[in-house]
Design an enzyme around this catalytic site. Sequence first.
Site, PDB file in Angstrom:
ATOM      1  N   ILE A  29     -68.125   6.585  81.608  1.00 41.26           N
ATOM      2  CA  ILE A  29     -68.967   5.290  81.432  1.00 41.26           C
ATOM      3  C   ILE A  29     -70.269   5.718  82.764  1.00 41.26           C
ATOM      4  CG2 ILE A  29     -69.112   3.106  81.775  1.00 41.26           C
ATOM      5  CD1 ILE A  29     -66.058   2.850  81.000  1.00 41.26           C
ATOM      6  N   ASP A  48     -69.730  11.254  93.346  1.00 40.93           N
ATOM      7  CA  ASP A  48     -68.761  11.672  92.674  1.00 40.93           C
ATOM      8  C   ASP A  48     -67.971  12.716  93.216  1.00 40.93           C
ATOM      9  OD1 ASP A  48     -67.014  12.416  90.245  1.00 40.93           O
ATOM     10  OD2 ASP A  48     -68.411  10.919  89.211  1.00 40.93           O
ATOM     11  N   SER A 142     -60.335  -3.977  84.451  1.00 43.09           N
ATOM     12  CA  SER A 142     -59.886  -3.647  83.200  1.00 43.09           C
ATOM     13  C   SER A 142     -59.050  -4.814  82.420  1.00 43.09           C
ATOM     14  CB  SER A 142     -58.922  -2.554  83.518  1.00 43.09           C
ATOM     15  OG  SER A 142     -58.074  -2.201  82.448  1.00 43.09           O
ATOM     16  N   TYR A 166     -51.949   1.641  87.270  1.00 41.51           N
ATOM     17  CA  TYR A 166     -53.445   1.527  87.095  1.00 41.51           C
ATOM     18  C   TYR A 166     -53.846  -0.044  86.902  1.00 41.51           C
ATOM     19  CZ  TYR A 166     -57.488   1.336  84.283  1.00 41.51           C
ATOM     20  OH  TYR A 166     -58.863   0.993  83.678  1.00 41.51           O
ATOM     21  N   LYS A 170     -56.361  -2.243  89.599  1.00 36.86           N
ATOM     22  CA  LYS A 170     -57.413  -3.180  89.381  1.00 36.86           C
ATOM     23  C   LYS A 170     -57.297  -4.519  89.794  1.00 36.86           C
ATOM     24  CE  LYS A 170     -59.897   0.253  87.653  1.00 36.86           C
ATOM     25  NZ  LYS A 170     -61.433   0.697  88.129  1.00 36.86           N
ATOM     26  N   ASN A 196     -61.499  -1.591  75.607  1.00 36.56           N
ATOM     27  CA  ASN A 196     -61.469  -0.158  75.554  1.00 36.56           C
ATOM     28  C   ASN A 196     -62.819   0.731  75.293  1.00 36.56           C
ATOM     29  OD1 ASN A 196     -58.498  -1.108  75.510  1.00 36.56           O
ATOM     30  ND2 ASN A 196     -58.025   0.993  75.049  1.00 36.56           N
TER      31      ASN A 196
END
Length: 364
Positions: A29, A48, A142, A166, A170, A196
């Site tokens: 993304i 990154d 998410s 996960y 979030k 998604n």
Amino acid sequence: MNARAHANNRDHRASSPSTILVTGGAGFIGSHACVELLDHGYELIVVDNYSNSSPQVFARVQRIAGRFVGAVYELDIRDRRALSAVFDRHSVDAVVHFAALKAVGESTRMPVEYYDVNVGGTTSLLRAMHEHGVHRLVFSSSCSLYGDAGGGRLSEASPARPTNPYAASKWTCEQILADVCRRIPDFTALSLRYFNPVGAHPSGLLGEDPSGTPDNLMPYLAQVAVGRRARLPVFGDDYATPDGTPVRDYLHVMDTVEAHRVALDHFTDGPGMHVYNLGAGRGWSVLDVVAAFREACGKPIPYDIEPRRPGDVTELVADAAAVARAWGWRPTRDLAAMCQDAWRFQQLNPSGYAGPAGSKSAKE
Ligand code: UD1
């Protein structure tokens, strides 16, 4: 606090930001977001650690956007000293924070790593931001934090019930951000709960190029279609859905990154935490996606029904009315476009970014 950055923050308080720090800008993304933001005139600084991405992506970003990402730093956002040095060097107006681990199944096997990277990385970033007077953040959240909600469209008011580390990471980040916004008066956090995100840039130059075996459905499907993997594992066909496979709300990555660009115009709506779902509001089962991909690539997709994947839930579909009302953002690309674009990327890059940019001659 860095005086230059502080002054910069003050100067820009009433206007839209222009220099954006993008964490995880080499990722799926993140790289698409770089193109979208460069196209709209933003100056970018990218950090990154390439844990699930490659620096080769930036040549492609440049090729599409026609200009170079201003500065790229290889660093882990948990490295406070390195991160602080980036804020010392650049006058950052706002941060778009993508850097995170994101595989549900893996998170059930490596929970500590997920909390460390996703929560520890976010607090490290918040510390550097606050120390440099940068108080504007767009956060990648998410839909997974809604957990097994039992069907129906989920609004932002639906309760959080994460079922895997996960998702829990979030949700924990969102709670931290809400508290930071309560305690630091001009802090603004825009948390975008993605459903998604899939697909690829329509040029075929950018797409999802996971390291190793793909964890997510669309890149796995694409690798089966291109002959890189033999068969798709379908994780469970005994869910309470029409065909027994789980239902998700798939969203084109280009729609996803457009929402981030729109978000940057809305820091001026007021400080505090604002949470929005990003979804299409329509659910598709795993077998629906397999059928749509078969249509896009014109080839059969062999698959095997396997046991359920730990941490998966039955159905997650967005009520995305709030973001449409607040910002006028609505997705415009359908499942066929998501599959066609993912397939174009896979065909042009059968070995992912390891091969030459956008060339069919790149073979496994
Ligand atoms: C998860 C998160 C989502 C996040 C995304 C990031 C949950 C519930 N959702 O999506 O918030 O944005 O990861 O990547 O935590 N599947 C197969 N075979 C495969 C791969 C997947 O059948 O090889 C199935 C899964 O069981 C699932 C569906 O395909 O039902 C989608 O899976 P995936 O693409 O991994 O995304 P989510 O787990 O839904």
